[in-house]
Design an enzyme around this catalytic site. Structure first.
Site, PDB file in Angstrom:
ATOM      1  N   LYS A 128     -29.038  38.118  17.556  1.00 45.78           N
ATOM      2  CA  LYS A 128     -28.283  39.509  17.158  1.00 45.78           C
ATOM      3  C   LYS A 128     -26.934  39.055  17.213  1.00 45.78           C
ATOM      4  O   LYS A 128     -26.408  38.022  17.844  1.00 45.78           O
ATOM      5  CB  LYS A 128     -28.697  40.357  18.635  1.00 45.78           C
ATOM      6  CG  LYS A 128     -28.519  41.858  18.164  1.00 45.78           C
ATOM      7  CD  LYS A 128     -29.411  42.321  17.464  1.00 45.78           C
ATOM      8  CE  LYS A 128     -29.300  43.661  16.958  1.00 45.78           C
ATOM      9  NZ  LYS A 128     -30.473  44.429  16.694  1.00 45.78           N
ATOM     10  N   ASP A 168     -27.705  47.092  12.042  1.00 48.90           N
ATOM     11  CA  ASP A 168     -28.232  47.903  13.213  1.00 48.90           C
ATOM     12  C   ASP A 168     -26.990  49.052  13.360  1.00 48.90           C
ATOM     13  O   ASP A 168     -26.348  49.345  12.213  1.00 48.90           O
ATOM     14  CB  ASP A 168     -27.943  46.654  14.438  1.00 48.90           C
ATOM     15  CG  ASP A 168     -28.455  47.497  15.766  1.00 48.90           C
ATOM     16  OD1 ASP A 168     -29.640  47.381  15.849  1.00 48.90           O
ATOM     17  OD2 ASP A 168     -27.771  47.871  16.737  1.00 48.90           O
TER      18      ASP A 168
HETATM   19  P1  NDP Z   1     -26.704  54.172  12.777  1.00 46.30           P
HETATM   20  O1  NDP Z   1     -25.384  53.579  12.919  1.00 46.30           O
HETATM   21  O2  NDP Z   1     -27.469  54.291  11.579  1.00 46.30           O
HETATM   22  O3  NDP Z   1     -26.864  55.507  13.788  1.00 46.30           O
HETATM   23  C1  NDP Z   1     -26.543  55.512  15.126  1.00 46.30           C
HETATM   24  C2  NDP Z   1     -26.972  56.938  15.391  1.00 46.30           C
HETATM   25  O4  NDP Z   1     -26.891  56.984  16.974  1.00 46.30           O
HETATM   26  C3  NDP Z   1     -25.644  57.776  15.004  1.00 46.30           C
HETATM   27  O5  NDP Z   1     -26.345  58.833  14.896  1.00 46.30           O
HETATM   28  C4  NDP Z   1     -24.849  57.514  16.185  1.00 46.30           C
HETATM   29  O6  NDP Z   1     -23.904  58.782  16.440  1.00 46.30           O
HETATM   30  C5  NDP Z   1     -25.502  57.560  17.280  1.00 46.30           C
HETATM   31  N1  NDP Z   1     -24.940  56.718  18.576  1.00 46.30           N
HETATM   32  C6  NDP Z   1     -24.529  55.606  18.348  1.00 46.30           C
HETATM   33  N2  NDP Z   1     -23.879  54.942  19.494  1.00 46.30           N
HETATM   34  C7  NDP Z   1     -24.207  56.197  20.185  1.00 46.30           C
HETATM   35  C8  NDP Z   1     -23.665  56.330  21.576  1.00 46.30           C
HETATM   36  N3  NDP Z   1     -22.752  55.477  22.316  1.00 46.30           N
HETATM   37  N4  NDP Z   1     -23.777  57.718  21.995  1.00 46.30           N
HETATM   38  C9  NDP Z   1     -24.441  58.576  21.363  1.00 46.30           C
HETATM   39  N5  NDP Z   1     -24.777  58.364  20.091  1.00 46.30           N
HETATM   40  C10 NDP Z   1     -24.654  57.188  19.751  1.00 46.30           C
HETATM   41  O7  NDP Z   1     -27.733  53.102  13.627  1.00 46.30           O
HETATM   42  P2  NDP Z   1     -29.353  52.897  13.437  1.00 46.30           P
HETATM   43  O8  NDP Z   1     -30.112  54.385  13.253  1.00 46.30           O
HETATM   44  O9  NDP Z   1     -29.620  51.793  12.711  1.00 46.30           O
HETATM   45  O10 NDP Z   1     -29.504  52.373  15.069  1.00 46.30           O
HETATM   46  C11 NDP Z   1     -29.944  53.362  16.072  1.00 46.30           C
HETATM   47  C12 NDP Z   1     -30.699  52.482  17.149  1.00 46.30           C
HETATM   48  O11 NDP Z   1     -32.059  52.136  16.641  1.00 46.30           O
HETATM   49  C13 NDP Z   1     -30.133  51.375  17.622  1.00 46.30           C
HETATM   50  O12 NDP Z   1     -30.395  51.370  19.204  1.00 46.30           O
HETATM   51  C14 NDP Z   1     -30.582  50.140  16.979  1.00 46.30           C
HETATM   52  O13 NDP Z   1     -30.319  49.018  17.775  1.00 46.30           O
HETATM   53  C15 NDP Z   1     -31.964  50.622  16.984  1.00 46.30           C
HETATM   54  N6  NDP Z   1     -32.867  49.814  15.779  1.00 46.30           N
HETATM   55  C16 NDP Z   1     -32.493  49.774  14.450  1.00 46.30           C
HETATM   56  C17 NDP Z   1     -33.062  49.269  13.444  1.00 46.30           C
HETATM   57  C18 NDP Z   1     -32.545  49.251  12.080  1.00 46.30           C
HETATM   58  O14 NDP Z   1     -33.211  48.831  11.257  1.00 46.30           O
HETATM   59  N7  NDP Z   1     -31.521  49.842  11.714  1.00 46.30           N
HETATM   60  C19 NDP Z   1     -34.112  48.534  13.909  1.00 46.30           C
HETATM   61  C20 NDP Z   1     -34.610  48.587  15.231  1.00 46.30           C
HETATM   62  C21 NDP Z   1     -33.961  49.125  16.198  1.00 46.30           C
HETATM   63  P3  NDP Z   1     -22.373  58.797  15.582  1.00 46.30           P
HETATM   64  O15 NDP Z   1     -22.718  59.027  14.193  1.00 46.30           O
HETATM   65  O16 NDP Z   1     -21.796  59.771  16.175  1.00 46.30           O
HETATM   66  O17 NDP Z   1     -21.913  57.594  15.958  1.00 46.30           O
HETATM   67  O1  2IT Z   2     -33.242  45.936  16.470  1.00 49.58           O
HETATM   68  C1  2IT Z   2     -33.665  45.545  15.077  1.00 49.58           C
HETATM   69  O2  2IT Z   2     -34.815  44.947  15.114  1.00 49.58           O
HETATM   70  C2  2IT Z   2     -32.774  45.623  13.934  1.00 49.58           C
HETATM   71  N1  2IT Z   2     -31.567  46.265  14.156  1.00 49.58           N
HETATM   72  C3  2IT Z   2     -33.385  45.142  12.634  1.00 49.58           C
HETATM   73  C4  2IT Z   2     -33.290  43.478  12.545  1.00 49.58           C
HETATM   74  C5  2IT Z   2     -33.630  43.124  11.315  1.00 49.58           C
HETATM   75  O3  2IT Z   2     -33.271  41.986  11.212  1.00 49.58           O
HETATM   76  O4  2IT Z   2     -34.087  44.105  10.653  1.00 49.58           O
END
Ligand code: NDP
Ligand code: 2IT
Length: 449
Positions: A128, A168
């Site tokens: 990561k 992420d």
């Molecule tokens: P994005 O940046 O697309 O979206 C994040 C969302 O969460 C936004 O709505 C953001 O609000 C909100 N957010 C982020 N930080 C905070 C905080 N400190 N307090 C409140 N709200 C918050 O990220 P992802 O959707 O990609 O990721 C979301 C979660 O999923 C994370 O935990 C990530 O690690 C996990 N994840 C992501 C994967 C992926 O493929 N993208 C895969 C597996 C897990 P705002 O717009 O106001 O910042």
């Molecule tokens: O938390 C996660 O699994 C991710 N942000 C996706 C990682 C990836 O390599 O697609």
């Protein structure tokens, strides 16, 4: 849950060696709580400091990222890449750009990623990275220059057979594109498989964008099917409105769930008529604005700013935390349970605090841990790597169907492992043990390294 006495000393040493890393401690403790049952059956896993080695990253890179804003002022951020474990394949895991990023957060995410990636059954190790850069209110030009500077150091540490980053929080297709461009320029190589989550025009995979959210909902579907029911008609609350949240909402809606509320870091909206997903996308993906704008168009919906309340106060049958770590506390779990929640599935990484998870466990709520429920994103990244390696491109349905099979297999692995280890229905135990055994076997076979 407590840690078995045979493991207590190992955990104490790890916590003492990594002082002040609260999120990493939390993630490590949770896995250790599950491992007692494994070492009782397989004491050989205690040999050769295997568990101690698993907890120590193979390599940790921390670097300076200087960049110039639109006014000509120079800023310095900190970049990270923790290459945690490559016993199963190249390091694989996302990059997070958020002001809260520090070594503890990157290590917790990298540690979780090892087990998650193992659960997919695909050849990917765990890693990561990210930066404490805050993309909010920055212009496209500023974000591009930041991405280029970040990659100007990172490029020497990654490669399609070494380490394959992706997105992420704060890193989506746009940022991956800018980083890929800089990698290509610096190396003079079109090495498609060095990053995943790429745009479709230069080696990205169809269905990668949708994969994490869709996968989380497939996992919920499998859990409910096992109980003889389905998602259809269930009131659902989803936190966040980013990549994971949007596609979790889309798939849940397609399967007949009613999405009542979603959020961002400024607060949450409740729409009893059902969330208008096109409007959320327009606000968050196109305008990159705040979720409160939703009520300017949907007059009957309400917006509650953060500080006045939390989204988990909204009564629901299914809760999908899809924003960030520790966003759902014991207090929130209590409210959800009182309001009759049936399923909680972590779309985000570690969104539920340990005492919240314990409350769900005690109340007999179906609970899906992130390392299983959100593995669809990284699994589809591995499918993108396969397409890149074979210079091929699959259709949307081909990729989505493979994702469906992978999520079903992860569900079954967790369910069967939990049963085998004496806790039927405990998906936390099943995911931790199922992932651990795959990595532990590969590490043992490869000797003390
Ligand atoms: P994005 O940046 O697309 O979206 C994040 C969302 O969460 C936004 O709505 C953001 O609000 C909100 N957010 C982020 N930080 C905070 C905080 N400190 N307090 C409140 N709200 C918050 O990220 P992802 O959707 O990609 O990721 C979301 C979660 O999923 C994370 O935990 C990530 O690690 C996990 N994840 C992501 C994967 C992926 O493929 N993208 C895969 C597996 C897990 P705002 O717009 O106001 O910042
Ligand atoms: O938390 C996660 O699994 C991710 N942000 C996706 C990682 C990836 O390599 O697609």
């Amino acid at each position: 849950m407590t840690v078995d006495e045979k493991l207590d000393g190992i955990l104490s040493t790890i916590l003492a060696r990594n002082p002040g890393e609260a999120e990493f401690h939390q993630a490590a403790r949770e896995v250790f709580e599950s491992l007692g049952r494994v070492v009782a059956k397989r004491p050989d896993y205690l040999e050769d400091a295997l568990i101690d080695r698993l907890c120590e990253p193979e390599r940790q890179i921390i670097f300076r990222v200087p960049w110039t804003d639109d006014k000509g002022q120079v800023h310095v951020n900190r970049g990270f890449r923790v290459q945690y474990n490559s016993a199963l394949g190249p390091y694989k895991g996302g990059l997070r750009f958020h002001p809260s990023v520090n070594l503890s957060i990157i290590k917790f995410l990298g540690f979780e990623q090892i087990f998650k990636n193992a659960l997919t059954g695909l050849p990917i190790g765990g890693g990561k990275g990210g930066s404490d850069f805050d993309p909010k209110d920055r212009s496209d030009g500023e974000i591009m220059r930041f991405c280029q500077s970040f990659m100007t150091e990172l490029f020497r540490h990654i490669g399609d057979k070494t380490d394959v980053p992706a997105g992420d929080i704060g890193v989506g297709g746009r940022e991956v594109g800018w980083m890929f461009g800089q990698y290509r320029r610096l190396t003079n190589r079109f090495e498609a498989g060095v990053l995943t989550g790429k745009g479709l025009s230069y080696g990205g995979s169809l269905a990668r964008t949708e994969a994490t959210g869709y996968g989380t909902v497939y996992f919920v579907q499998s859990m409910l099917e096992r109980q003889g029911t389905s998602i259809e008609g269930h009131r659902t609350v989803v936190s966040g409105s980013g990549n994971v949240a949007i596609y979790a909402m889309e798939k849940a809606m397609k399967l007949g769930a009613r999405i009542i509320a979603c959020s961002d870091s400024s607060g949450y909206v409740v729409d009893e008529e059902g969330i208008d997903l096109d409007l959320v996308r327009e606000i968050k993906e196109v305008r990159r604005a705040r979720i409160g704008d939703y009520v300017k168009t949907r007059k009957d919906a309400t917006f509650i700013a953060t500080g006045k309340g939390v989204i988990w106060d909204v009564p629901c049958d299914i809760a999908l935390p899809c924003a960030t770590q520790n966003e759902l506390t014991a207090r929130d779990a209590g409210v959800l349970i009182k309001n009759g929640v049936r399923v909680v599935a972590e779309g985000a990484n570690m969104p539920c605090t340990p005492d919240a998870v314990e409350a769900f466990r005690k109340a007999g709520i179906l609970f899906a841990p992130g390392k299983a429920a959100n593995a669809g994103g990284v699994a589809t990244s591995a499918l993108e790597m396969q397409q890149n390696a074979s210079r091929d491109r699959w259709t949307f349905d081909q990729t989505k169907d493979r994702l469906g099979v992978i999520m079903r297999n992860i569900h079954d692995t967790c369910a069967e492992t939990a049963e085998e280890y004496g806790e039927p229905g405990d998906y936390v135990l099943g995911a931790n043990i199922g992932g651990f055994i795959r990595v532990a076997e590969a590490m043992r076979a490869q000797g003390v390294i």
